[in-house]
Design a protein around this motif. Structure first.
Motif, PDB file in Angstrom:
ATOM      1  N   UNK A   1      -0.949 -25.338 -25.263  1.00 47.98           N
ATOM      2  CA  UNK A   1       0.391 -24.739 -25.238  1.00 47.98           C
ATOM      3  C   UNK A   1       1.375 -25.666 -24.518  1.00 47.98           C
ATOM      4  N   UNK A   2       0.924 -26.262 -23.428  1.00 45.24           N
ATOM      5  CA  UNK A   2       1.793 -27.214 -22.712  1.00 45.24           C
ATOM      6  C   UNK A   2       2.182 -28.368 -23.635  1.00 45.24           C
ATOM      7  N   UNK A   3       1.207 -28.895 -24.351  1.00 41.07           N
ATOM      8  CA  UNK A   3       1.486 -30.000 -25.289  1.00 41.07           C
ATOM      9  C   UNK A   3       2.476 -29.539 -26.368  1.00 41.07           C
ATOM     10  N   UNK A   4       2.241 -28.338 -26.880  1.00 38.45           N
ATOM     11  CA  UNK A   4       3.103 -27.812 -27.939  1.00 38.45           C
ATOM     12  C   UNK A   4       4.533 -27.609 -27.458  1.00 38.45           C
ATOM     13  N   UNK A   5       4.696 -27.085 -26.260  1.00 35.07           N
ATOM     14  CA  UNK A   5       6.050 -26.853 -25.733  1.00 35.07           C
ATOM     15  C   UNK A   5       6.757 -28.182 -25.497  1.00 35.07           C
ATOM     16  N   UNK A   6       6.032 -29.153 -24.968  1.00 36.41           N
ATOM     17  CA  UNK A   6       6.651 -30.472 -24.771  1.00 36.41           C
ATOM     18  C   UNK A   6       7.028 -31.097 -26.111  1.00 36.41           C
ATOM     19  N   UNK A   7       6.155 -30.940 -27.097  1.00 38.99           N
ATOM     20  CA  UNK A   7       6.471 -31.510 -28.421  1.00 38.99           C
ATOM     21  C   UNK A   7       7.673 -30.796 -29.044  1.00 38.99           C
ATOM     22  N   UNK A   8       7.786 -29.500 -28.776  1.00 42.39           N
ATOM     23  CA  UNK A   8       8.917 -28.752 -29.340  1.00 42.39           C
ATOM     24  C   UNK A   8      10.257 -29.275 -28.818  1.00 42.39           C
ATOM     25  N   UNK A   9      10.246 -29.814 -27.601  1.00 41.45           N
ATOM     26  CA  UNK A   9      11.494 -30.358 -27.042  1.00 41.45           C
ATOM     27  C   UNK A   9      12.109 -31.395 -27.973  1.00 41.45           C
ATOM     28  N   UNK A  10      11.263 -32.145 -28.668  1.00 34.66           N
ATOM     29  CA  UNK A  10      11.776 -33.153 -29.612  1.00 34.66           C
ATOM     30  C   UNK A  10      12.684 -32.505 -30.648  1.00 34.66           C
ATOM     31  N   UNK A  11      12.263 -31.351 -31.167  1.00 35.93           N
ATOM     32  CA  UNK A  11      13.056 -30.692 -32.215  1.00 35.93           C
ATOM     33  C   UNK A  11      14.415 -30.241 -31.687  1.00 35.93           C
ATOM     34  N   UNK A  12      14.429 -29.725 -30.457  1.00 31.19           N
ATOM     35  CA  UNK A  12      15.693 -29.233 -29.890  1.00 31.19           C
ATOM     36  C   UNK A  12      16.644 -30.392 -29.583  1.00 31.19           C
TER      37      UNK A  12
ATOM     38  N   UNK B 276      11.252 -23.245 -17.849  1.00 32.78           N
ATOM     39  CA  UNK B 276      10.009 -22.469 -17.864  1.00 32.78           C
ATOM     40  C   UNK B 276       8.843 -23.333 -17.351  1.00 32.78           C
ATOM     41  N   UNK B 277       8.767 -24.554 -17.834  1.00 29.35           N
ATOM     42  CA  UNK B 277       7.664 -25.443 -17.429  1.00 29.35           C
ATOM     43  C   UNK B 277       7.771 -25.798 -15.950  1.00 29.35           C
TER      44      UNK B 277
ATOM     45  N   UNK C 281       3.874 -30.017 -16.252  1.00 28.94           N
ATOM     46  CA  UNK C 281       4.483 -31.343 -16.401  1.00 28.94           C
ATOM     47  C   UNK C 281       5.374 -31.406 -17.649  1.00 28.94           C
ATOM     48  N   UNK C 282       6.647 -31.763 -17.426  1.00 28.54           N
ATOM     49  CA  UNK C 282       7.586 -31.926 -18.543  1.00 28.54           C
ATOM     50  C   UNK C 282       7.540 -33.374 -19.017  1.00 28.54           C
ATOM     51  N   UNK C 283       7.533 -33.535 -20.343  1.00 24.80           N
ATOM     52  CA  UNK C 283       7.631 -34.888 -20.915  1.00 24.80           C
ATOM     53  C   UNK C 283       8.839 -34.929 -21.832  1.00 24.80           C
ATOM     54  N   UNK C 284       9.894 -35.582 -21.384  1.00 21.51           N
ATOM     55  CA  UNK C 284      11.080 -35.672 -22.236  1.00 21.51           C
ATOM     56  C   UNK C 284      10.831 -36.668 -23.366  1.00 21.51           C
ATOM     57  N   UNK C 285      11.254 -36.298 -24.590  1.00 21.84           N
ATOM     58  CA  UNK C 285      11.027 -37.190 -25.733  1.00 21.84           C
ATOM     59  C   UNK C 285      12.142 -38.228 -25.861  1.00 21.84           C
TER      60      UNK C 285
END
Ligand code: FEO
Length: 175
Positions: free
Chosen positions: A5-16, A59-60, A66-70
Motif C-alpha cells: 500500500x505504501x508503494x502504491x500510494x507513493x506511485x499514485x503521487x506520479x499521477x497527481x 497522510x503518509x 516514507x514519502x518518495x516524490x516522483x
C-alpha cells in the motif's frame, strides 16, 4: 501500513503531479488561444491536483511512512483543439480513478482503516472530477470546436456555471 500500500500510494503521487503539470500547460495553451474561461478552469484543476498529492503526502507523514516524490516529465504544450484537450483531461481522470479504486481495495484488504477513510474522500472527488470533464467535453462536442458555440462555453466557464469551477473566481483575480 503494508509495504504494497505504501508503494502504491507513493506511485499514485506520479499521477497527481503529472495531472497538475499537464493541466497548467493546458491552461497556458487555452489562454494563448483566447479561451480565458477554459484556461481559468484548467488552472484551478492544476491547483486541485497539487492539493490531492498533498493529501496523500500528509497522510503518509502523519503515519511516519516514507514519502518518495516522483520526477515529472515535461507536459505536451500543443493541442489540436479544445475537444482533444478535454478528451485528454477525461482520460487522465479515468486513470486516476482506476488507481484510487485499486488503492482503496488494497487498503480494505489490509484492514488499514485510516487509509480507507483517507481514500474514501478521493473516491467521491474522482466521481466529481470525471463528471466535470465529461460535461465540458460533451458541451464542446455539442457546440463544435470553433466559433460562437465555443465562445459560449468559454463564457460559462468564466462565470463558474460548469461543474468543477471554483465558487469565487473574482477572488482569485484579486490575489
Ligand atoms: Fe487528482 Fe483530478 O485527480
Amino acid at each position: 501500513m503494508t509495504a504494497d500500500l505504501l508503494k502504491g500510494l507513493n506511485e499514485h503521487l506520479t499521477l497527481e503531479f503529472r495531472a497538475s503539470h499537464e493541466y497548467l500547460a493546458m491552461a497556458i495553451w487555452l489562454a494563448e488561444h483566447d479561451l480565458p474561461g477554459f484556461s481559468r478552469w484548467m488552472r484551478q484543476q492544476s491547483t486541485d491536483e497539487l492539493m490531492h498529492a498533498q493529501r496523500i503526502i500528509d497522510h503518509l507523514v502523519e503515519r511516519d511512512q516514507k514519502v518518495k516524490l516522483p520526477s515529472v516529465s515535461a507536459p505536451p504544450m500543443e493541442w489540436k483543439n479544445a475537444e482533444a484537450l478535454c478528451a485528454h483531461v477525461l482520460q487522465n481522470e479515468q486513470e486516476v480513478t482506476a488507481s484510487i479504486n485499486e488503492l482503496y481495495a488494497m487498503a480494505e484488504k489490509a484492514k488499514d482503516r485510516p487509509a480507507v477513510v483517507m481514500l474514501q474522500w478521493f473516491v467521491t472527488e474522482q466521481m466529481e472530477e470525471e463528471a466535470a470533464a465529461r460535461a465540458v467535453l460533451g458541451r464542446i462536442r455539442l457546440a463544435g470546436n470553433t466559433g460562437v458555440g465555443l465562445l459560449m462555453i468559454d463564457q460559462e466557464l468564466a462565470a463558474g456555471n460548469m461543474p468543477g469551477m471554483p465558487v469565487d473566481t473574482t477572488k482569485q483575480d484579486a490575489d
